[in-house]
Scaffold this motif. Structure first.
Motif, short mmCIF file in Angstrom:
data_model
loop_
_atom_site.label_atom_id
_atom_site.label_comp_id
_atom_site.label_asym_id
_atom_site.label_seq_id
_atom_site.Cartn_x
_atom_site.Cartn_y
_atom_site.Cartn_z
N PRO A 147 0.85 -1.47 0.14
CA PRO A 147 0.43 -0.06 0.20
C PRO A 147 0.79 1.02 -0.11
O PRO A 147 0.55 2.65 -0.77
CB PRO A 147 -0.70 -0.13 1.44
CG PRO A 147 -1.11 -1.61 1.28
CD PRO A 147 -0.01 -2.35 0.96
N ALA A 148 2.49 0.97 0.58
CA ALA A 148 2.95 2.70 0.87
C ALA A 148 3.03 3.44 -0.31
O ALA A 148 3.74 3.90 -1.24
CB ALA A 148 3.85 2.76 1.89
N ALA A 149 3.85 2.02 -1.12
CA ALA A 149 4.33 1.66 -2.25
C ALA A 149 3.96 2.60 -3.36
O ALA A 149 3.93 3.31 -4.34
CB ALA A 149 5.52 0.74 -2.46
N THR A 150 2.46 1.64 -3.54
CA THR A 150 1.57 2.12 -4.36
C THR A 150 0.85 3.72 -4.25
O THR A 150 0.63 4.60 -5.30
CB THR A 150 0.35 0.72 -4.14
OG1 THR A 150 0.78 -0.16 -5.03
CG2 THR A 150 -0.70 1.24 -5.58
N ALA A 151 0.97 3.90 -2.96
CA ALA A 151 0.80 5.42 -2.92
C ALA A 151 1.08 6.18 -3.40
O ALA A 151 0.33 7.13 -4.27
CB ALA A 151 0.03 5.71 -1.77
N ALA A 152 2.76 5.64 -2.91
CA ALA A 152 3.52 6.63 -3.52
C ALA A 152 4.01 7.07 -4.88
O ALA A 152 3.51 7.99 -5.63
CB ALA A 152 5.30 6.42 -3.32
N THR A 153 3.17 6.00 -6.26
CA THR A 153 3.10 6.01 -7.21
C THR A 153 1.58 6.83 -7.79
O THR A 153 1.30 7.26 -8.87
CB THR A 153 2.82 4.54 -7.51
OG1 THR A 153 3.94 3.62 -7.47
CG2 THR A 153 2.55 4.02 -9.64
N VAL A 154 0.66 6.30 -7.19
CA VAL A 154 -0.33 7.10 -7.23
C VAL A 154 0.24 8.66 -7.27
O VAL A 154 -0.59 9.12 -7.74
CB VAL A 154 -1.71 6.95 -6.40
CG1 VAL A 154 -2.86 7.81 -7.04
CG2 VAL A 154 -2.32 5.53 -6.55
N VAL A 155 0.19 9.44 -6.54
CA VAL A 155 0.78 10.83 -5.97
C VAL A 155 1.16 11.28 -7.01
O VAL A 155 1.32 11.60 -8.12
CB VAL A 155 1.18 10.95 -4.64
CG1 VAL A 155 1.67 12.04 -4.62
CG2 VAL A 155 0.10 10.66 -4.25
N ALA A 156 2.92 9.61 -7.29
CA ALA A 156 3.46 10.42 -8.15
C ALA A 156 2.63 10.76 -9.64
O ALA A 156 3.85 11.30 -10.79
CB ALA A 156 4.81 9.67 -8.80
N VAL A 157 1.43 9.74 -9.81
CA VAL A 157 1.37 9.47 -11.53
C VAL A 157 0.46 11.18 -11.43
O VAL A 157 0.19 11.31 -13.08
CB VAL A 157 -0.17 8.47 -11.77
CG1 VAL A 157 -1.07 8.61 -12.72
CG2 VAL A 157 0.44 7.10 -11.60
N VAL A 158 -0.32 11.29 -10.72
CA VAL A 158 -0.98 12.40 -10.72
C VAL A 158 -0.51 13.83 -10.80
O VAL A 158 -0.61 14.71 -11.45
CB VAL A 158 -1.43 13.23 -9.17
CG1 VAL A 158 -2.26 14.24 -8.89
CG2 VAL A 158 -2.55 11.39 -9.07
N GLN A 159 1.12 14.02 -10.12
CA GLN A 159 2.23 15.34 -10.48
C GLN A 159 2.12 14.75 -11.76
O GLN A 159 2.32 15.80 -11.86
CB GLN A 159 2.97 15.44 -9.25
CG GLN A 159 2.56 15.40 -7.69
CD GLN A 159 1.24 17.23 -7.76
OE1 GLN A 159 1.93 17.60 -7.86
NE2 GLN A 159 0.06 16.54 -7.35
N GLY A 160 3.00 14.16 -12.17
CA GLY A 160 3.88 13.46 -13.22
C GLY A 160 2.43 13.94 -14.29
O GLY A 160 3.00 14.18 -15.74
N GLY A 161 1.56 13.48 -14.26
CA GLY A 161 0.85 13.92 -15.07
C GLY A 161 0.39 15.13 -16.09
O GLY A 161 0.15 15.44 -16.87
N TYR A 162 0.29 16.01 -14.67
CA TYR A 162 0.42 17.49 -14.70
C TYR A 162 1.06 18.02 -15.79
O TYR A 162 1.35 18.66 -16.55
CB TYR A 162 -0.13 18.29 -13.63
CG TYR A 162 -0.77 18.09 -12.30
CD1 TYR A 162 -2.27 18.76 -13.33
CD2 TYR A 162 -1.21 17.96 -11.07
CE1 TYR A 162 -3.20 18.26 -12.38
CE2 TYR A 162 -2.00 17.58 -10.02
CZ TYR A 162 -3.16 18.22 -11.16
OH TYR A 162 -4.37 18.46 -9.70
N VAL A 163 2.63 17.17 -14.80
CA VAL A 163 3.28 17.88 -16.13
C VAL A 163 3.06 17.89 -18.08
O VAL A 163 3.80 18.13 -18.02
CB VAL A 163 5.21 17.45 -15.43
CG1 VAL A 163 6.43 18.03 -15.99
CG2 VAL A 163 5.69 18.21 -13.61
N LEU A 164 3.26 16.79 -17.48
CA LEU A 164 2.92 15.78 -18.70
C LEU A 164 2.10 16.65 -19.38
O LEU A 164 2.07 16.87 -20.93
CB LEU A 164 2.70 14.23 -18.90
CG LEU A 164 4.32 13.24 -18.65
CD1 LEU A 164 3.28 11.83 -18.25
CD2 LEU A 164 4.85 13.55 -19.42
#
Length: 191
Positions: A147-164
């Motif tokens: 759950p912790a690693a997957t949560a970090a992935t979810v947050v990174a997807v949102v923030q990285g998605g903004y950048v992309l």
């Protein structure tokens, strides 16, 4: 007739300017102009630009938490709640008002200004991890999911998605990133 207080106008103006221009580009004059407030009013309510910026950053962070928590506490399965969070309405091409601050060297160099940014992302990862843990415990998600690693992935997807999305001047890359992480979650059936 109700009117917004000067301090509220100053905070909201600072929030908008930080989102648009960053800390260095947000001058006291620009804040005062946008808020329709004089220099005396600004310094009556706040000790200076750093104090006002902290109030604005804290407000943005609090609003992000409230908006995210609305999805995390809604009825539904863990994946449905994570999906609601990922697909909620956002100003994708403007980026995240909190996440954009991580690119601001002046905010990141100041421990006081950085703290609400850091705390908000820690809270977000923890909150998502909690929802994912519920999904693992209920058997909705695979027992081996971290759950912790997957949560970090979810947050990174949102923030990285903004950048992309900003780089492409299109929301399509953001939507694709969300679709991708949801596809990965869907591939985690209980076993």
């Amino acid at each position: 007739m109700w009117s917004v207080s000067t301090s509220e106008r100053l905070i909201e103006s600072t929030r908008e300017l930080l989102w648009e221009r960053g800390y260095v580009g947000t001058s006291p004059k620009a804040i005062q102009r946008r808020a329709g407030a004089g220099q005396g009013s600004m310094y009556h309510h706040f000790d200076g630009k750093p104090d006002l910026a902290l109030a604005a950053i804290t407000r943005s962070a609090d609003e992000l938490r409230v908006a995210a928590d609305a999805q995390f506490t809604a009825p539904g399965t863990a994946v449905e709640r994570i999906t609601a969070y990922l697909r909620r309405e956002r100003a994708v091409l403007k980026g995240c008002p909190v996440g954009r601050l991580t690119q601001d060297p002046d905010v990141m160099a100041d421990a006081t200004l950085r703290r609400p940014v850091e705390d908000t992302f820690a809270w977000l990862r923890e909150r998502i991890a909690g929802v994912l843990t519920e999904g693992v415990q209920s058997g909705e998600l695979a027992a081996g999911l971290d759950p912790a690693a997957t949560a970090a992935t979810v947050v990174a997807v949102v923030q990285g998605g903004y950048v992309l999305a900003r780089a492409a001047d299109s929301t399509t890359p953001f939507d694709q990133a969300v679709d991708g992480v949801l596809g990965l979650l869907a591939a985690q059936p209980a076993g």
